[in-house]
Write an enzyme that holds these catalytic residues in place. Structure first.
Site, PDB file in Angstrom:
ATOM      1  N   THR A 294     -10.698  21.910  16.608  1.00 52.52           N
ATOM      2  CA  THR A 294     -10.827  20.422  16.818  1.00 52.52           C
ATOM      3  C   THR A 294     -12.245  20.195  17.118  1.00 52.52           C
ATOM      4  O   THR A 294     -12.870  20.858  18.076  1.00 52.52           O
ATOM      5  CB  THR A 294      -9.918  20.336  18.001  1.00 52.52           C
ATOM      6  OG1 THR A 294      -8.359  20.316  17.543  1.00 52.52           O
ATOM      7  CG2 THR A 294     -10.018  18.538  18.395  1.00 52.52           C
TER       8      THR A 294
ATOM      9  N   PHE B  68     -14.660  17.463  19.230  1.00 57.18           N
ATOM     10  CA  PHE B  68     -14.782  16.490  20.256  1.00 57.18           C
ATOM     11  C   PHE B  68     -15.994  15.796  20.056  1.00 57.18           C
ATOM     12  O   PHE B  68     -16.953  16.287  19.908  1.00 57.18           O
ATOM     13  CB  PHE B  68     -14.120  17.290  21.313  1.00 57.18           C
ATOM     14  CG  PHE B  68     -13.145  17.569  21.834  1.00 57.18           C
ATOM     15  CD1 PHE B  68     -12.147  17.096  22.352  1.00 57.18           C
ATOM     16  CD2 PHE B  68     -12.895  18.941  21.179  1.00 57.18           C
ATOM     17  CE1 PHE B  68     -10.950  17.625  22.820  1.00 57.18           C
ATOM     18  CE2 PHE B  68     -11.494  19.336  21.545  1.00 57.18           C
ATOM     19  CZ  PHE B  68     -10.671  19.044  22.368  1.00 57.18           C
TER      20      PHE B  68
END
Length: 296
Positions: free
Chosen positions: A191, A193
């Site tokens: 992921t 960010f």
């Protein structure tokens, strides 16, 4: 805070009190303690004070109001794509992207040992990342606000047959057993960010830089082709381009883009000038150091 399950509320109260005592060090994130965003905050800000927020809007508001120096917000996942609503929320927040952080995601199935699992509760992103794993085992996915809050809910209610998909970190916080590890459907689960602050920053000289921006094309033939032509002719690499609709009219499309380089670079300035000419508007979200080289 009352929207969290009770085991999480105690931790949220403690962390919020610490952040309130030193807001400059506070890092707002969406989710209950133990969420992947919590891990990202700890990884990017080793000396920071993670501040749990129930929604993305709450995390962004904490920075706008000065209750946190930064927010760390997931924007996309390598398996499940972009995080819902983020492309709307970031431009509307009034904040600037000042950095990025990549976190390997290792979802675990958390619950009570010895109890067969029939349903898994978690954030839709986590459920999507483990969709095939769950299906192969006949486990029904149940959407919930976030991963760690799902773990807190299991700890609070102890419903027979229910488990949570959350980081191993959450098991220790809520007294759960790790029933299965690394249940993502592919090993490259990652992921990205973005880190946001009230004021934009100029990255240090000599480091690879990304710039994020949004724009709306004119509703005419070849609008996108014309709008992006300046990046090609000026040799500016666009590493990401995503479209989304706003307002339900289906008449105009907005785009989110990441490019290499930043305003002040002559090639980037020329490309953005051409983009402005062929679009209704362009909004720069921030320039920041690359955390990972693109294209590798």
């Amino acid at each position: 805070m009352q929207s969290y399950p009770e085991p999480a509320r105690r931790l949220v109260a403690e962390m919020a009190a610490a952040a309130a005592a030193d807001p400059a060090r506070a890092v707002a994130f969406q989710g209950a303690p133990g969420a992947n965003s919590h891990l990202a905050a700890l990884g990017h800000f080793p000396d920071g004070l993670p501040l749990p927020c129930f929604s993305f809007e709450d995390a962004l508001e904490a920075v706008r109001e000065g209750r946190a120096g930064h927010a760390i917000i997931p924007i996309e996942n390598s398996l499940h794509g972009r995080v819902a609503d983020i492309h709307f929320l970031l431009p509307e927040s009034g904040l600037a992207i000042v950095d990025e952080h990549f976190l390997p995601i290792e979802p675990c199935l958390l619950g009570r040992a010895g109890v067969p699992v029939t349903q898994a509760i978690s954030h839709p992103q986590a459920l999507g990342q483990s969709r095939q794993w769950l299906r192969a085992r006949g486990i029904r996915p149940v959407p919930y606000a976030d991963t760690a809050a799902a773990a807190a809910l299991i700890a609070e209610q102890g419903e027979a047959g229910a488990a949570a998909i959350a980081p191993r970190f959450a098991a220790g916080l809520y007294g759960l057993d790790v029933l299965a590890e690394s249940i993502a459907d592919a090993p490259h689960n990652m992921t990205r960010f973005t880190i946001l602050a009230r004021e934009a920053r100029v990255p240090a000289a000599g480091v690879p830089v990304m710039t994020s921006l949004t724009f709306e094309v004119k509703n005419i033939p070849a609008a996108l082709y014309k709008a992006l032509g300046g990046f090609a002719t000026n040799g500016v690499n666009m590493t990401k381009l995503e479209s989304y609709q706003r307002g339900g009219s289906f008449a105009a499309t907005e785009f989110y883009a990441d490019i290499e380089g930043m305003p002040g670079d002559p090639a980037v300035d020329r490309a953005i000038d051409e983009l402005r000419f062929h679009t209704k508007w362009v909004r720069l979200l921030g320039s920041y150091p690359q955390a990972r080289k693109r294209g590798l």
